[in-house]
Design a protein around this motif. Structure first.
Motif, PDB file in Angstrom:
ATOM      1  N   GLY A   1       0.817  -1.209   0.000  1.00  0.00           N
ATOM      2  CA  GLY A   1       0.000   0.000   0.000  1.00  0.00           C
ATOM      3  C   GLY A   1       0.847   1.253   0.000  1.00  0.00           C
ATOM      4  O   GLY A   1       0.643   2.174  -0.809  1.00  0.00           O
TER       5      GLY A   1
ATOM      6  N   GLN B   1       2.785   1.668  -3.243  1.00  0.00           N
ATOM      7  CA  GLN B   1       1.937   2.110  -4.354  1.00  0.00           C
ATOM      8  C   GLN B   1       1.713   3.624  -4.310  1.00  0.00           C
ATOM      9  O   GLN B   1       1.641   4.276  -5.363  1.00  0.00           O
ATOM     10  CB  GLN B   1       0.592   1.378  -4.315  1.00  0.00           C
ATOM     11  N   VAL B   2       1.607   4.178  -3.109  1.00  0.00           N
ATOM     12  CA  VAL B   2       1.452   5.627  -2.982  1.00  0.00           C
ATOM     13  C   VAL B   2       2.668   6.343  -3.571  1.00  0.00           C
ATOM     14  O   VAL B   2       2.541   7.285  -4.356  1.00  0.00           O
ATOM     15  CB  VAL B   2       1.252   6.031  -1.506  1.00  0.00           C
TER      16      VAL B   2
ATOM     17  N   GLU C   1       2.679   5.901  -7.421  1.00  0.00           N
ATOM     18  CA  GLU C   1       1.731   6.772  -8.123  1.00  0.00           C
ATOM     19  C   GLU C   1       2.201   8.218  -8.090  1.00  0.00           C
ATOM     20  O   GLU C   1       1.996   8.966  -9.051  1.00  0.00           O
ATOM     21  CB  GLU C   1       0.335   6.658  -7.496  1.00  0.00           C
TER      22      GLU C   1
ATOM     23  N   ILE D   1      -1.636   3.445   4.011  1.00  0.00           N
ATOM     24  CA  ILE D   1      -1.909   4.294   2.850  1.00  0.00           C
ATOM     25  C   ILE D   1      -2.265   5.700   3.319  1.00  0.00           C
ATOM     26  O   ILE D   1      -1.748   6.699   2.798  1.00  0.00           O
ATOM     27  CB  ILE D   1      -3.044   3.696   1.996  1.00  0.00           C
TER      28      ILE D   1
ATOM     29  N   GLU E   1      -5.911   8.500  -8.134  1.00  0.00           N
ATOM     30  CA  GLU E   1      -5.320   7.469  -8.988  1.00  0.00           C
ATOM     31  C   GLU E   1      -5.534   6.079  -8.392  1.00  0.00           C
ATOM     32  O   GLU E   1      -5.721   5.096  -9.111  1.00  0.00           O
ATOM     33  CB  GLU E   1      -3.829   7.742  -9.169  1.00  0.00           C
ATOM     34  N   LEU E   2      -5.509   5.991  -7.046  1.00  0.00           N
ATOM     35  CA  LEU E   2      -5.724   4.713  -6.356  1.00  0.00           C
ATOM     36  C   LEU E   2      -7.206   4.355  -6.229  1.00  0.00           C
ATOM     37  O   LEU E   2      -7.544   3.294  -5.712  1.00  0.00           O
ATOM     38  CB  LEU E   2      -5.100   4.764  -4.962  1.00  0.00           C
TER      39      LEU E   2
END
Length: 329
Positions: A24, A27-28, A31, A174, A196-197
């Protein structure tokens, strides 16, 4: 920004790490790199070049921490590991091997982000002595016994103290990482990453991880859970106890008793609680007027909504919105 100017994010992986804990947060950062110029180099590090996660996935060709010297601007991310292994000391030797790596970064003022039981890794190494910290709700009692000097934040999704960020559970990592982006860059970047998520704007750290949708301290009951689902899905209505009792094929008295026994509060109180949580999001993150928010939550005229809001916050919704905006300005 050249690659030399990028922030380096060192994701510290231990044996029995939970995949979602680091996925998580990573991914932040990933992005954030896709929005505008690349800002973060994501590097996976460990005390050995191969580890097995709690989900039995192997990661190999990891960078060794002995070969790395993070700069003050860099970030070390410490995801959570299996709590049972932590509690019985199975990972003590591996944790000890990272002590200098983490302490050196902390002493130079570097940022450390931990997710879920990652905070317990930091507690084991003494990094959170006397500091505020969040961790998973299942670990509260054990942490209080093992680390009494830690200022455990039971009602926070994440905490920040002396550049150490700690979060309560997997998804809150996140929220915490988005909060970090807000702090070092701006809220627009965090909002764009959240979009985006395909998630809502990040939850505030004042929110309790033991949320109103489930009361984790009590035993799960399917009827209570069903009522909670109905109230959450029909948040734009005033669903009465009579309507719920009819749908559950129970008397109002028995349904209320059962709900209070398992959720800790009455149905009407729970209904208002989730509505107030939604109202707070709309006040802080939308341009809707108080009247529009009142109507969106099914209250009709603002008088009743204003009354229950003031009972909780002590001020009117309008004053609350202005005061928060002033603080964040």
């Amino acid at each position: 920004m050249s690659d030399l100017d990028n922030y380096k994010v060192y994701v510290l992986l231990f044996s029995k790490v939970h995949v979602f804990d680091f996925a998580g947060a990573v991914q932040v950062f990933y992005e954030a790199n896709t929005i505008g110029k690349k800002k973060f180099d994501i590097i996976y590090v460990s005390t050995k070049d191969d580890i097995e996660t709690e989900q039995h996935i192997h990661f190999s060709r990891l960078e060794l921490i002995d070969d790395i010297s993070p700069k003050r601007r860099d970030i070390i991310c410490v995801p959570g590991v299996d709590f049972r292994q932590l509690a019985i000391g199975m990972l003590d030797q591996e944790l000890a091997s990272t002590s200098d790596f983490l302490w050196d970064h902390h002493r130079q003022g570097g940022t450390i982000l931990s997710i879920c039981t990652g905070s317990i890794v930091l507690m084991n190494l003494g990094l959170l002595n006397g500091k505020k910290a969040s961790t998973h709700w299942k670990c509260f009692d054990w942490v209080k016994t093992q680390f009494p000097s830690v200022q455990l934040q039971e009602e926070s999704l994440y905490s920040v103290d002396a550049n150490i960020y700690t979060s309560a559970g997997m998804t809150t990592g996140i929220d915490m990482t988005l909060a970090y982006l807000e702090e070092i860059f701006d809220p627009i970047l965090a909002a764009e990453v959240a979009r985006e998520l395909v998630i809502n704007v990040r939850r505030e750290n004042i929110g309790s991880q033991k949320n109103t949708f489930l009361n984790f301290k009590n035993k799960f009951h399917p009827v209570v859970y069903k009522v909670q689902q109905i109230l959450q899905s029909r948040i734009n209505e005033i669903v009465t106890v009579h309507e719920l009792a009819t749908e559950m094929n129970m008397s109002e008295r028995n349904l209320n008793r059962l709900f209070k026994e398992h959720a800790g509060i009455g149905i009407a109180e729970h209904r208002n609680k989730i509505k107030l949580q939604e109202a707070e999001k709309l006040l802080l993150h939308s341009e809707k007027t108080v009247k529009e928010i009142t109507q969106a939550l099914g209250y009709g005229e603002p008088a009743y909504f204003n009354r229950i809001w003031k009972q909780k916050h002590g001020v009117s919704p309008g004053v609350f919105r202005k005061s928060v905006k002033i603080k964040s300005a």
